[in-house]
Design an enzyme around this catalytic site. Structure first.
Site, PDB file in Angstrom:
ATOM      1  N   GLU A  17       1.110  -0.979   0.173  1.00 54.50           N
ATOM      2  CA  GLU A  17       0.084  -0.075   0.207  1.00 54.50           C
ATOM      3  C   GLU A  17       1.017   1.539   0.114  1.00 54.50           C
ATOM      4  OE1 GLU A  17      -2.021  -3.409   3.102  1.00 54.50           O
ATOM      5  OE2 GLU A  17       0.350  -2.753   2.120  1.00 54.50           O
ATOM      6  N   SER A 442      17.124  -3.802 -19.742  1.00 56.99           N
ATOM      7  CA  SER A 442      15.883  -3.506 -18.734  1.00 56.99           C
ATOM      8  C   SER A 442      15.829  -2.049 -19.709  1.00 56.99           C
ATOM      9  CB  SER A 442      15.693  -3.894 -18.091  1.00 56.99           C
ATOM     10  OG  SER A 442      16.506  -2.246 -17.011  1.00 56.99           O
ATOM     11  N   GLU A 493      13.798  -6.921 -22.214  1.00 59.91           N
ATOM     12  CA  GLU A 493      13.428  -7.783 -20.627  1.00 59.91           C
ATOM     13  C   GLU A 493      12.288  -7.166 -20.487  1.00 59.91           C
ATOM     14  OE1 GLU A 493      16.149  -6.907 -17.357  1.00 59.91           O
ATOM     15  OE2 GLU A 493      18.112  -7.404 -18.748  1.00 59.91           O
ATOM     16  N   ARG A 524      10.244   0.931  -4.391  1.00 59.76           N
ATOM     17  CA  ARG A 524      10.840   0.115  -5.257  1.00 59.76           C
ATOM     18  C   ARG A 524      10.604  -1.082  -4.092  1.00 59.76           C
ATOM     19  NH1 ARG A 524      11.420  -3.661  -8.849  1.00 59.76           N
ATOM     20  NH2 ARG A 524      13.822  -4.373  -8.762  1.00 59.76           N
ATOM     21  N   ASP A 608      24.731 -10.308 -14.805  1.00 58.17           N
ATOM     22  CA  ASP A 608      24.951  -9.762 -14.492  1.00 58.17           C
ATOM     23  C   ASP A 608      24.966 -10.059 -12.237  1.00 58.17           C
ATOM     24  OD1 ASP A 608      24.234  -7.572 -15.825  1.00 58.17           O
ATOM     25  OD2 ASP A 608      22.084  -7.427 -15.767  1.00 58.17           O
ATOM     26  N   GLU A 674      29.412   0.913 -11.554  1.00 53.79           N
ATOM     27  CA  GLU A 674      28.595   2.277 -11.689  1.00 53.79           C
ATOM     28  C   GLU A 674      29.276   2.929 -11.100  1.00 53.79           C
ATOM     29  OE1 GLU A 674      26.111   3.624  -7.671  1.00 53.79           O
ATOM     30  OE2 GLU A 674      25.535   1.504  -8.440  1.00 53.79           O
ATOM     31  N   HIS A 681      17.572   5.418 -10.805  1.00 50.26           N
ATOM     32  CA  HIS A 681      16.496   5.550 -10.685  1.00 50.26           C
ATOM     33  C   HIS A 681      16.434   7.137  -9.676  1.00 50.26           C
ATOM     34  CE1 HIS A 681      16.790   1.500 -10.674  1.00 50.26           C
ATOM     35  NE2 HIS A 681      18.102   1.106  -9.888  1.00 50.26           N
TER      36      HIS A 681
END
Length: 742
Positions: A17, A442, A493, A524, A608, A674, A681
């Site tokens: 929720e 993705s 993906e 997330r 990955d 990274e 994100h």
């Protein structure tokens, strides 16, 4: 009487929720008041779920992250958002993700988007926190409003409240200096605010405060050990009782330090730190409470209650009211309620416990200790039956898999030729320009993709219709990459719900919950698959999708796989055999997929390992053992291919400098690490110039012929209207680099 309490409860809700409320607010589809009301509703429900405890955590609920909450409580805001004059919640989201709600962006003195706070792993979990930022000029100023509001709510509902805060030394230790300031220089000014906070809580009639110091289970040098003595001797005059909570590991050499800190109670992780308990008992002053984390807060297997009672009963008799029992850590890391699971295999379900069930186990233990085992005879018998069922199940143990594992030898992890020879063959085959561009795998999981997936799972469309819908999305991804002029394509993906769950669903030895969601960061959530038995691969998992994508273009198409270490670290893993054994079983299964992709003509394969570093033990002395089997597992997966096949790997969310030698030992042809903070994100769009500058810095250390240009992570969480301009800038940056550096 043993006292029961909890260190923290999942905040996302049994049906996610909070996730949906947050995303609705960020999109401008709901109001701030509606979001706050949903938060209050969830807190009330979760406190009710914990009503059987003697003490219930308050302040563990967060709209994004508990460490970010602590930064706002301490008034430690990054300079880039300090001039904001609007609602504090919008400023909070601006630090968390670069911007707040769409409706809130027009009336801020800050720009519409700012650099989001750095995000990294919370110790060795799959939860991510927003890293506190420090400079020489950092000042702290108390804002206890969030905690006091939740405390008032809890008391209105009759909750026996125990406020929860991050401790001062851990807060400094997990933060980052932006100007090379020694963080410990900030300790005196930080402690002033902590003392003010504790006195504020005392004035509200609070008796106990849980102050989390998990950094105590890591290796601390003399300065950081001394910081604990400074901190808690200064805070000892506050008019509340402090329960110092450690978790995720053992105290070891920090035992004597910890036991002598001037606090009223100590919580230790009796799952990961069982060996600490006897030394603690021998040293524990007679006036201190000892809280034992006897229920695993990190995994979802039922506790062997009879076995726990066998060693706990003598301690309870010895300590009386000074013994508290709890989960090992916050239950943030497990799903909310097993009773929501109506589709999970009944036998496997009988082996599991989610957050609510773990608190039920705690209640059974407390009743047995405070009354007798006879008082919970039926519950203990049922628990024993479940434990024995799992231990003896043929579904858990597969002799064929064990035999395959026994055949692994050194050749499994060796490529045919050294990197230099492979690189020449790959360059001749792929014919890529310098600074080749690609993405991590993705593309956006659009509303259409999610709808088709829901319809297929619900039986509303057949497999052919679902396949057609996914192929349409793959074709869209290929068209967009053609327009962008990328060099190595991905299929996007579309068919994958999650980078681990997708593979687990197709491997024997895995089970899946319907509502087993846990928070990874912000809104997330992930639904970790349940690795309950020996692992094998019945059939190919990705080949058909990659072949279809390759048929749409002449550009190289990357095969996209999740590596064995990441699948392991992002699963709920069986606890009846070493993790290394389960990882090598996964390695053999993914190796079969790699070889099938190669047979299908796929010459670029990305495996990955985003979670490689995440699995590191918290103590460096134990790193080598983990890295040895983790790297071996990757090499088993990747190194059965021909020289011409280019193996990529990708890692994110962590600092990698201190394990770079192990990463090199993986012997991948292309390693993507990274370098931006996971800004993919964030909805912010990096500029071409920003990316050019980053790559020029990289070119100072790495030969240009080995440098690729790509995003820092997958793009599934973003929208196409964010992805296209960001990748357009990225491709432009690569072309600029070719013109200026090549």
């Amino acid at each position: 009487m043993a006292i029961t309490h909890n260190l923290g409860f999942p905040r996302i809700g049994a049906k996610r929720e909070l996730k949906f409320a947050l995303e609705s607010y960020w999109k401008g589809l709901s109001s701030r008041d509606e979001l706050k009301a949903k938060g209050a509703e969830l807190r009330q429900r979760h406190w009710q779920d914990q009503s059987g405890l003697d003490l219930v955590p308050v302040g563990d609920f967060s709209f994004y992250d508990q460490v970010l909450d602590m930064s706002f409580t301490l008034g430690n805001l990054p300079k880039r958002v300090q001039s904001f004059q609007g609602d504090a919640l919008d400023n909070y989201f601006r630090v968390a993700r670069g911007r707040s709600a769409q409706s809130a962006e027009g009336h801020t003195q800050c720009c519409g988007g700012v650099a989001a706070g750095e995000m990294t792993k919370w110790f060795d979990t799959n939860y991510h926190y927003i890293v506190p930022e420090f400079t020489t000029a950092t000042q702290f100023k108390l804002d206890a409003s969030r905690l006091l509001e939740q405390l008032t709510e809890a008391r209105t509902q009759g909750v026996k409240a125990k406020p929860v805060i991050v401790g001062p030394v851990t807060y400094l230790a997990i933060g980052k200096s932006k100007d090379d300031t020694d963080r410990l220089v900030l300790l005196p000014r930080l402690l002033t605010v902590y003392a003010e906070l504790l006195e504020t809580l005392a004035a509200q009639g609070v008796e106990w405060v849980q102050i989390d110091e998990p950094i105590l289970v890591t290796e601390l040098d003399a300065d950081w050990q001394h910081a604990f003595n400074i901190a808690y001797h200064q805070l000892k005059s506050c008019r509340v009782k402090l329960l110092l909570a450690t978790y995720f590991g053992q105290l070891l050499e920090n035992t004597y330090l910890t036991i002598n800190l001037p606090v009223a109670g100590l919580h230790v992780d009796a799952i990961n730190g069982r060996d600490d308990i006897q030394p603690l008992l021998n040293l524990l002053p007679a006036h201190k409470v000892l809280s034992l984390g006897v229920i695993n807060g990190r995994n979802i297997w039922k506790t062997d209650l009879n076995a726990v009672l066998d060693w706990l009963e003598p301690l309870a008799e010895r300590m009386g009211n000074r013994l508290w029992i709890a989960p090992s850590c916050s239950l943030l890391h497990v799903p909310v309620d097993m009773d929501s699971e109506q589709k999970l295999d009944g036998e496997i379900k009988s082996w599991l416990a989610f957050a609510k069930q773990k608190l039920g186990e705690l209640s059974v233990l407390a009743t047995a200790l405070n009354q007798s085992r006879d008082a919970v005879k039926a519950e203990l018998a049922a628990n024993r039956a479940a434990i024995e069922s799992r231990r003896n199940s043929p579904r858990v143990n597969n002799p064929t898999v064990k035999a395959a594992l026994a055949k692994i030898d050194a050749k499994f992890g060796q490529r045919q030729s050294p990197y230099v020879q492979r690189a020449a063959k790959q360059a001749a085959l792929l014919k890529l320009p310098k600074f080749p561009t690609t993405t991590i795998g993705s593309f956006p999981q659009t509303a259409e993709i999610r709808l088709a997936r829901r319809q297929f799972k619900a039986g509303e469309i057949n497999e052919a219709a679902y396949k057609s819908a996914m192929q349409a999305e793959i074709a869209r991804s290929v068209r967009e990459q053609v327009a962008l002029d990328l060099d190595v394509f991905v299929h996007g993906e579309a068919e994958r719900n999650d980078m681990v769950e997708y593979f687990g669903e197709q491997l024997d030895g895995y089970a899946f919950s319907e509502f087993g969601w846990v928070q990874s960061y912000g809104s997330r959530c992930v639904k970790p698959p349940i690795l309950f038995g020996d692992i094998s691969r019945p059939k190919a998992m990705t080949v058909e999708w990659i072949e279809y994508a390759q048929s749409l273009t002449t550009k190289p198409m990357k095969g996209m796989l999740t590596g064995p270490v990441t699948i392991l670290n992002w699963s709920f893993v069986r606890d009846d055999q070493p993790r290394a054994v389960s990882c090598k079983q996964l390695a053999l299964a993914i190796r079969e997929e790699v070889l099938d992709l190669e047979k299908a003509g796929v010459r670029v394969i990305q495996i990955d390992e985003a979670a490689l570093r995440e699995g590191l033990p918290l103590r460096k002395a134990q790193w080598s053992s983990y890295l040895n089997w983790a790297v071996e597992s990757f090499r088993i997966t990747a190194n059965g291919v021909e020289d011409e096949t280019q193996i990529h790997t990708h890692m994110c969310y962590s600092e990698f400098n201190d394990i770079i030698a192990a990463i090199a030992d993986m012997d991948a042809d292309v390693i993507t690490i990274e370098t931006s903070r996971s800004d993919i994100h964030s909805p912010n769009i990096p500029t071409e110039q920003h990316m050019v500058e980053l790559m020029k810095k990289a070119a100072e250390r790495v030969p240009t012929e080995r440098l690729w240009v790509n995003p820092d992570c997958g793009l599934k969480t973003r929208q196409w209207n964010e992805v296209i301009p960001a990748l357009t800038n990225m491709v432009a940056a690569a072309k600029t680099l070719r013109a200026t550096l090549a």
